[in-house]
Design a protein around this motif. Structure first.
Motif, PDB file in Angstrom:
ATOM      1  N   ARG A 205      -9.224  50.643-109.749  1.00 32.21           N
ATOM      2  CA  ARG A 205      -8.731  51.931-110.263  1.00 32.21           C
ATOM      3  C   ARG A 205      -9.335  53.138-109.564  1.00 32.21           C
ATOM      4  NH1 ARG A 205     -10.043  51.592-116.668  1.00 32.21           N
ATOM      5  NH2 ARG A 205     -10.893  49.504-116.667  1.00 32.21           N
ATOM      6  N   ASP A 206     -10.316  52.951-108.714  1.00 34.19           N
ATOM      7  CA  ASP A 206     -11.019  54.076-108.085  1.00 34.19           C
ATOM      8  C   ASP A 206     -10.055  54.868-107.192  1.00 34.19           C
ATOM      9  OD1 ASP A 206     -12.659  55.837-106.774  1.00 34.19           O
ATOM     10  OD2 ASP A 206     -14.075  54.328-106.061  1.00 34.19           O
ATOM     11  N   PRO A 207      -9.766  56.129-107.553  1.00 36.72           N
ATOM     12  CA  PRO A 207      -8.790  56.910-106.773  1.00 36.72           C
ATOM     13  C   PRO A 207      -9.337  57.420-105.443  1.00 36.72           C
ATOM     14  CG  PRO A 207      -9.715  58.270-108.513  1.00 36.72           C
ATOM     15  CD  PRO A 207     -10.278  56.899-108.704  1.00 36.72           C
ATOM     16  N   THR A 208     -10.637  57.265-105.215  1.00 35.92           N
ATOM     17  CA  THR A 208     -11.239  57.811-103.999  1.00 35.92           C
ATOM     18  C   THR A 208     -11.216  56.817-102.835  1.00 35.92           C
ATOM     19  OG1 THR A 208     -13.482  57.044-104.553  1.00 35.92           O
ATOM     20  CG2 THR A 208     -12.791  59.197-105.418  1.00 35.92           C
ATOM     21  N   THR A 209     -10.695  55.611-103.067  1.00 36.38           N
ATOM     22  CA  THR A 209     -10.681  54.605-102.018  1.00 36.38           C
ATOM     23  C   THR A 209      -9.291  54.013-101.856  1.00 36.38           C
ATOM     24  OG1 THR A 209     -11.596  52.484-101.310  1.00 36.38           O
ATOM     25  CG2 THR A 209     -11.396  52.836-103.669  1.00 36.38           C
ATOM     26  N   SER A 210      -9.009  53.502-100.661  1.00 43.10           N
ATOM     27  CA  SER A 210      -7.729  52.839-100.410  1.00 43.10           C
ATOM     28  C   SER A 210      -7.786  51.363-100.782  1.00 43.10           C
ATOM     29  CB  SER A 210      -7.343  52.975 -98.933  1.00 43.10           C
ATOM     30  OG  SER A 210      -8.299  52.337 -98.106  1.00 43.10           O
ATOM     31  N   LYS A 211      -8.965  50.881-101.184  1.00 41.04           N
ATOM     32  CA  LYS A 211      -9.086  49.487-101.601  1.00 41.04           C
ATOM     33  C   LYS A 211      -8.358  49.289-102.929  1.00 41.04           C
ATOM     34  CE  LYS A 211     -13.497  48.692 -99.255  1.00 41.04           C
ATOM     35  NZ  LYS A 211     -14.930  48.325 -99.415  1.00 41.04           N
ATOM     36  N   ALA A 212      -7.461  48.329-102.951  1.00 41.12           N
ATOM     37  CA  ALA A 212      -6.627  48.127-104.140  1.00 41.12           C
ATOM     38  C   ALA A 212      -7.088  46.974-105.005  1.00 41.12           C
ATOM     39  CB  ALA A 212      -5.179  47.897-103.724  1.00 41.12           C
ATOM     40  N   GLY A 213      -8.135  46.267-104.567  1.00 40.27           N
ATOM     41  CA  GLY A 213      -8.594  45.132-105.341  1.00 40.27           C
ATOM     42  C   GLY A 213      -8.434  43.845-104.557  1.00 40.27           C
ATOM     43  N   ASN A 214      -8.228  42.735-105.280  1.00 44.75           N
ATOM     44  CA  ASN A 214      -8.184  41.429-104.634  1.00 44.75           C
ATOM     45  C   ASN A 214      -7.139  40.522-105.261  1.00 44.75           C
ATOM     46  OD1 ASN A 214     -10.589  41.639-102.792  1.00 44.75           O
ATOM     47  ND2 ASN A 214     -11.633  41.947-104.748  1.00 44.75           N
ATOM     48  N   LEU A 215      -6.610  39.648-104.428  1.00 42.86           N
ATOM     49  CA  LEU A 215      -5.769  38.547-104.871  1.00 42.86           C
ATOM     50  C   LEU A 215      -6.525  37.261-104.570  1.00 42.86           C
ATOM     51  CD1 LEU A 215      -3.163  36.942-105.588  1.00 42.86           C
ATOM     52  CD2 LEU A 215      -2.418  37.359-103.226  1.00 42.86           C
ATOM     53  N   ILE A 216      -6.699  36.430-105.580  1.00 43.39           N
ATOM     54  CA  ILE A 216      -7.360  35.134-105.395  1.00 43.39           C
ATOM     55  C   ILE A 216      -6.300  34.051-105.509  1.00 43.39           C
ATOM     56  CG2 ILE A 216      -9.147  33.564-106.222  1.00 43.39           C
ATOM     57  CD1 ILE A 216     -10.479  36.033-107.532  1.00 43.39           C
ATOM     58  N   LEU A 217      -6.137  33.279-104.456  1.00 41.97           N
ATOM     59  CA  LEU A 217      -5.166  32.192-104.432  1.00 41.97           C
ATOM     60  C   LEU A 217      -5.898  30.877-104.662  1.00 41.97           C
ATOM     61  CD1 LEU A 217      -3.200  33.468-101.326  1.00 41.97           C
ATOM     62  CD2 LEU A 217      -2.297  33.346-103.655  1.00 41.97           C
ATOM     63  N   GLY A 218      -5.677  30.285-105.837  1.00 38.84           N
ATOM     64  CA  GLY A 218      -6.321  29.020-106.150  1.00 38.84           C
ATOM     65  C   GLY A 218      -7.575  29.147-106.978  1.00 38.84           C
ATOM     66  N   GLY A 219      -7.761  30.283-107.654  1.00 44.85           N
ATOM     67  CA  GLY A 219      -8.967  30.448-108.458  1.00 44.85           C
ATOM     68  C   GLY A 219      -8.945  31.711-109.295  1.00 44.85           C
ATOM     69  N   THR A 220     -10.077  31.998-109.931  1.00 42.29           N
ATOM     70  CA  THR A 220     -10.214  33.163-110.806  1.00 42.29           C
ATOM     71  C   THR A 220     -11.541  33.849-110.521  1.00 42.29           C
ATOM     72  OG1 THR A 220     -11.314  31.913-112.580  1.00 42.29           O
ATOM     73  CG2 THR A 220      -8.901  31.979-112.623  1.00 42.29           C
ATOM     74  N   ASP A 221     -11.685  35.057-111.033  1.00 40.65           N
ATOM     75  CA  ASP A 221     -12.965  35.786-110.957  1.00 40.65           C
ATOM     76  C   ASP A 221     -13.077  36.671-112.181  1.00 40.65           C
ATOM     77  OD1 ASP A 221     -15.249  37.153-110.435  1.00 40.65           O
ATOM     78  OD2 ASP A 221     -14.579  38.046-108.548  1.00 40.65           O
ATOM     79  N   ARG A 222     -13.591  36.118-113.256  1.00 43.88           N
ATOM     80  CA  ARG A 222     -13.623  36.832-114.536  1.00 43.88           C
ATOM     81  C   ARG A 222     -14.812  37.772-114.673  1.00 43.88           C
ATOM     82  NH1 ARG A 222     -11.671  31.494-118.012  1.00 43.88           N
ATOM     83  NH2 ARG A 222      -9.598  31.386-117.030  1.00 43.88           N
ATOM     84  N   SER A 223     -15.543  37.977-113.596  1.00 45.85           N
ATOM     85  CA  SER A 223     -16.647  38.942-113.628  1.00 45.85           C
ATOM     86  C   SER A 223     -16.122  40.369-113.749  1.00 45.85           C
ATOM     87  CB  SER A 223     -17.496  38.820-112.357  1.00 45.85           C
ATOM     88  OG  SER A 223     -16.744  39.163-111.200  1.00 45.85           O
ATOM     89  N   HIS A 224     -14.824  40.551-113.541  1.00 45.52           N
ATOM     90  CA  HIS A 224     -14.231  41.893-113.587  1.00 45.52           C
ATOM     91  C   HIS A 224     -13.726  42.282-114.974  1.00 45.52           C
ATOM     92  CE1 HIS A 224     -14.405  42.302-109.244  1.00 45.52           C
ATOM     93  NE2 HIS A 224     -13.776  41.150-109.098  1.00 45.52           N
ATOM     94  N   ILE A 225     -13.800  41.394-115.962  1.00 46.99           N
ATOM     95  CA  ILE A 225     -13.185  41.699-117.251  1.00 46.99           C
ATOM     96  C   ILE A 225     -14.237  41.969-118.328  1.00 46.99           C
ATOM     97  CG2 ILE A 225     -11.146  40.362-116.662  1.00 46.99           C
ATOM     98  CD1 ILE A 225     -12.107  38.149-118.480  1.00 46.99           C
ATOM     99  N   LYS A 226     -13.850  42.805-119.293  1.00 45.36           N
ATOM    100  CA  LYS A 226     -14.763  43.134-120.387  1.00 45.36           C
ATOM    101  C   LYS A 226     -14.264  42.640-121.741  1.00 45.36           C
ATOM    102  CE  LYS A 226     -13.150  47.909-121.241  1.00 45.36           C
ATOM    103  NZ  LYS A 226     -13.589  49.321-121.275  1.00 45.36           N
TER     104      LYS A 226
END
Length: 384
Positions: A205-226
């Motif tokens: 969500r950071d509007p100051t960067t062009s990085k849009a996040g990540n797509l994980i193919l074949g897995g998960t990364d729940r460290s990003h959720i609250k």
């Protein structure tokens, strides 16, 4: 893949803005080192992660390479398509959109295999023509061998010329694939190169960067959720469509509800827009103070850039739980030559479909897992 071109008049000269892209005079087709593998699979790698780039919070793409020697392409990973396509070197010179983008040349790839079946689609949203080919697709750590894809020889100028992405990787269910071809993610499963039959989107969500996040193919990364994941069954294994209980717009001390008897909603990773029936879209845009951009472009609405952060929150009730998006994230900012335009993400469907499409304006605040085996989507609020 919602798109339009808007011209704003400053003085006597018009500045034209594409809904997915500002006119980029120096269009970057350079082949910088992206870290995408070529013909090598990393030992013991059981998933792959694609970094996504955002353009104007409207277009989200990642990098792949195709063929041998491998050539790099910018692609949208799209949950509303099952097939994959790339612009072809066989495009005619008058096909401006195709000429503007990076093109696949089968003559320069030693791993190319001919298919040749014709492809054509034409509807209210897009018109494409081409033929099927087969080649190896390369991710940062994994190779997907013998992937059937469409070499596109005709691309509509108005909707694709100014897109940053060259092509598309479809992530919808295989039932939508043409002529019984095997979609990209299914090919990863059949080739036994991933451990879990799940892919995951995490948006930045950071509007100051062009990085849009990540797509994980074949897995998960729940460290990003609250919050815990809410699982929603897919209605039919075609699109990633779920049941939505209702939509709530809170304005001051009043709440306005829509879709109160429930409606279907398709998750759309290809664009920023939240698309719905015209009459409801008009009411929502009216409640958030959005005005029609132009009579000709009545399906796009503009809000005041000075007060966008104070606009009402919008709540989507899914599986009995509230998923609320805030205006500081859902308003789309577009800047050209120091002029900024702020757009509502709420766009009327240009068909008679009653199915909603929840794009980046929704996904920006929510982590999503797409479980192919169980036919369900897991949704949770992301950490800041």
């Amino acid at each position: 893949m919602q798109s339009f071109i808007l011209c704003l008049f400053f003085g006597i000269f018009p500045i034209c803005i594409h809904s997915r892209i500002v006119l980029d005079i120096y269009h970057d087709n350079s082949k910088a080192n992206s870290g995408v593998s070529e013909n090598v699979q990393t030992p013991n790698q059981t998933y792959d992660e694609i970094s996504l780039t955002k353009y104007l919070n409207s277009e989200y793409y990642g990098l792949i390479k195709v063929g041998k020697p491998a050539k790099e392409f910018k692609v949208i990973f799209d949950t509303t398509w099952a097939d994959s396509w790339l612009p072809s070197e066989h495009c005619a010179l008058y096909e401006l959109s195709c000429m503007w983008h990076t093109r696949y040349d089968s003559k320069k790839s030693s791993t190319y295999k001919e298919d040749g079946r014709k492809f054509e689609i034409s509807n209210d949203e897009i018109s494409l023509k081409g033929f099927l080919s087969v080649d190896d697709f390369h991710l940062p750590h994994l190779k997907v061998a013998n992937q059937t894809f469409i070499e596109i020889t005709h691309m509509p100028v108005m909707s694709t010329l100014l897109d940053k992405a060259d092509g598309l990787i479809g992530l919808a269910f295989s039932s939508l694939a043409i002529d019984g071809t095997i979609p990209f993610f299914y090919n990863m499963i059949q080739q036994n190169i991933i451990k879990e039959n799940i892919f995951t989107f995490y948006m930045n969500r950071d509007p100051t960067t062009s990085k849009a996040g990540n797509l994980i193919l074949g897995g998960t990364d729940r460290s990003h959720i609250k919050t815990n994941l809410t699982y929603l069954p897919v209605i039919e294994k075609k699109y990633w469509t779920i049941r939505m209980d209702k939509i709530i717009v809170d304005v001051g001390n009043k709440s306005f509800s829509f879709c109160t008897n429930g409606c279907n909603a398709m998750i759309d990773t290809s664009s920023n827009a939240i698309v719905g029936p015209g009459n409801i879209i008009e009411k929502i845009n009216d409640l958030i103070g959005a005005k029609s951009v132009w009579k000709f472009f009545a399906y796009k609405y503009m809000v005041d850039c000075r007060t966008f952060a104070k606009l009402p929150p919008i709540t989507f009730v899914l599986g009995g739980k509230n998923f609320t998006i805030q205006s500081k994230y859902y308003v789309q900012h577009m800047t050209a030559f120091s002029a900024t335009l702020c757009l509502s993400p709420f766009v009327r469907s240009n068909t008679d479909s009653k199915v909603w499409q929840l794009g980046g304006a929704f996904l920006m605040q929510f982590y999503t897992e797409y479980d192919l085996d169980r036919g369900r989507i897991g949704i949770a609020e992301t950490l800041m």
